[in-house]
Design a protein around this motif. Structure first.
Motif, PDB file in Angstrom:
ATOM      1  N   TYR A  95      -7.115   8.212  -0.602  1.00  0.00           N
ATOM      2  CA  TYR A  95      -5.683   8.424  -0.406  1.00  0.00           C
ATOM      3  C   TYR A  95      -4.841   7.159  -0.250  1.00  0.00           C
ATOM      4  O   TYR A  95      -3.632   7.263  -0.092  1.00  0.00           O
ATOM      5  N   VAL A  96      -5.436   5.991  -0.274  1.00  0.00           N
ATOM      6  CA  VAL A  96      -4.654   4.753  -0.138  1.00  0.00           C
ATOM      7  C   VAL A  96      -4.778   3.974  -1.437  1.00  0.00           C
ATOM      8  O   VAL A  96      -5.874   3.742  -1.927  1.00  0.00           O
ATOM      9  N   GLU A  97      -3.622   3.598  -1.956  1.00  0.00           N
ATOM     10  CA  GLU A  97      -3.627   2.814  -3.192  1.00  0.00           C
ATOM     11  C   GLU A  97      -2.669   1.649  -3.054  1.00  0.00           C
ATOM     12  O   GLU A  97      -1.748   1.682  -2.251  1.00  0.00           O
ATOM     13  N   ILE A  98      -2.919   0.621  -3.843  1.00  0.00           N
ATOM     14  CA  ILE A  98      -2.049  -0.549  -3.873  1.00  0.00           C
ATOM     15  C   ILE A  98      -1.121  -0.394  -5.062  1.00  0.00           C
ATOM     16  O   ILE A  98      -1.583  -0.250  -6.193  1.00  0.00           O
ATOM     17  N   SER A  99       0.182  -0.404  -4.779  1.00  0.00           N
ATOM     18  CA  SER A  99       1.161  -0.253  -5.856  1.00  0.00           C
ATOM     19  C   SER A  99       2.028  -1.495  -5.961  1.00  0.00           C
ATOM     20  O   SER A  99       2.261  -2.193  -4.966  1.00  0.00           O
ATOM     21  N   LYS A 100       2.513  -1.764  -7.138  1.00  0.00           N
ATOM     22  CA  LYS A 100       3.374  -2.913  -7.369  1.00  0.00           C
ATOM     23  C   LYS A 100       4.831  -2.462  -7.292  1.00  0.00           C
ATOM     24  O   LYS A 100       5.218  -1.510  -7.954  1.00  0.00           O
ATOM     25  N   GLU A 101       5.582  -3.149  -6.476  1.00  0.00           N
ATOM     26  CA  GLU A 101       7.003  -2.804  -6.332  1.00  0.00           C
ATOM     27  C   GLU A 101       7.871  -3.978  -6.616  1.00  0.00           C
ATOM     28  O   GLU A 101       7.597  -5.090  -6.351  1.00  0.00           O
ATOM     29  N   ILE A 140       0.849  -1.195   0.000  1.00  0.00           N
ATOM     30  CA  ILE A 140       0.000   0.000   0.000  1.00  0.00           C
ATOM     31  C   ILE A 140       0.879   1.238   0.000  1.00  0.00           C
ATOM     32  O   ILE A 140       2.025   1.220   0.451  1.00  0.00           O
ATOM     33  N   ARG A 141       0.313   2.297  -0.536  1.00  0.00           N
ATOM     34  CA  ARG A 141       0.997   3.580  -0.525  1.00  0.00           C
ATOM     35  C   ARG A 141      -0.036   4.641  -0.170  1.00  0.00           C
ATOM     36  O   ARG A 141      -1.121   4.687  -0.757  1.00  0.00           O
ATOM     37  N   PHE A 142       0.312   5.457   0.808  1.00  0.00           N
ATOM     38  CA  PHE A 142      -0.558   6.565   1.200  1.00  0.00           C
ATOM     39  C   PHE A 142      -0.199   7.768   0.342  1.00  0.00           C
ATOM     40  O   PHE A 142       0.949   8.220   0.347  1.00  0.00           O
ATOM     41  N   LYS A 143      -1.158   8.274  -0.396  1.00  0.00           N
ATOM     42  CA  LYS A 143      -0.917   9.459  -1.227  1.00  0.00           C
ATOM     43  C   LYS A 143      -0.856  10.716  -0.371  1.00  0.00           C
ATOM     44  O   LYS A 143      -0.268  11.699  -0.788  1.00  0.00           O
ATOM     45  N   GLU A 144      -1.463  10.673   0.787  1.00  0.00           N
ATOM     46  CA  GLU A 144      -1.499  11.824   1.695  1.00  0.00           C
ATOM     47  C   GLU A 144      -0.923  11.390   3.034  1.00  0.00           C
ATOM     48  O   GLU A 144      -1.524  10.595   3.754  1.00  0.00           O
ATOM     49  N   LYS A 145       0.268  11.911   3.366  1.00  0.00           N
ATOM     50  CA  LYS A 145       0.943  11.519   4.606  1.00  0.00           C
ATOM     51  C   LYS A 145       0.176  11.993   5.843  1.00  0.00           C
ATOM     52  O   LYS A 145       0.230  11.351   6.886  1.00  0.00           O
ATOM     53  N   THR A 146      -0.541  13.091   5.729  1.00  0.00           N
ATOM     54  CA  THR A 146      -1.316  13.586   6.870  1.00  0.00           C
ATOM     55  C   THR A 146      -2.364  12.560   7.279  1.00  0.00           C
ATOM     56  O   THR A 146      -2.567  12.320   8.469  1.00  0.00           O
ATOM     57  N   PHE A 147      -3.025  11.970   6.296  1.00  0.00           N
ATOM     58  CA  PHE A 147      -4.016  10.934   6.600  1.00  0.00           C
ATOM     59  C   PHE A 147      -3.351   9.728   7.243  1.00  0.00           C
ATOM     60  O   PHE A 147      -3.877   9.163   8.205  1.00  0.00           O
ATOM     61  N   GLU A 148      -2.200   9.331   6.732  1.00  0.00           N
ATOM     62  CA  GLU A 148      -1.492   8.178   7.296  1.00  0.00           C
ATOM     63  C   GLU A 148      -1.149   8.414   8.764  1.00  0.00           C
ATOM     64  O   GLU A 148      -1.417   7.574   9.623  1.00  0.00           O
ATOM     65  N   TYR A 149      -0.561   9.566   9.064  1.00  0.00           N
ATOM     66  CA  TYR A 149      -0.163   9.852  10.437  1.00  0.00           C
ATOM     67  C   TYR A 149      -1.370  10.034  11.355  1.00  0.00           C
ATOM     68  O   TYR A 149      -1.354   9.605  12.508  1.00  0.00           O
TER      69      TYR A 149
END
Length: 121
Positions: free
Chosen positions: A115-121, A4-13
């Motif tokens: 603001y949360v997306e699933i990314s492939k790494e 997962i990747r948070f597009k908005e760090k404020t939401f994550e924190y």
């Protein structure tokens, strides 16, 4: 590997802070003898683990958790309003508490979708 990747760090924190705050509150309830706090402690602990490990299932967990909050506090809020309409005394603190938790649940659900997306790494 999907993460997962948070597009908005404020939401994550804010989400992590809120879960930790609820976790502390439930630990306090557990030390006070309320053993029904074990289930929320387990759920919040698993959710924090998924978020910190960037597991792809965290998005699903973050989606399910506010649905539970919305359902439980929404039904309780509506029941309280119904009791007030039938003539029960108005306990403003309890009513506001349920409304705040309901609002937080809705916000978490909406922001998770945005603001949360699933990314492939």
């Amino acid at each position: 590997m999907e993460k997962i990747r948070f597009k908005e760090k404020t939401f994550e924190y804010a989400l992590i802070g809120y879960i930790i705050l609820l976790l502390c509150w439930n630990f306090y309830g557990l030390t006070s003898g309320t053993f029904k706090a074990l289930l929320p402690i387990a759920i919040q602990g698993i959710l924090l683990f998924l978020i910190f490990s960037k597991n792809k299932n965290a998005k699903i967990g973050i989606k399910i958790w506010p649905i539970i909050l919305i359902l439980s506090h929404g039904i309780s809020f509506l029941a309280k309003l119904f009791k007030i309409a039938l003539g029960d005394e108005i306990n403003l603190t309890e009513l506001l508490n349920k409304a705040v938790f309901l609002t937080i649940g809705i916000l978490i659900y909406v922001f998770n979708e945005k603001y949360v997306e699933i990314s492939k790494e």
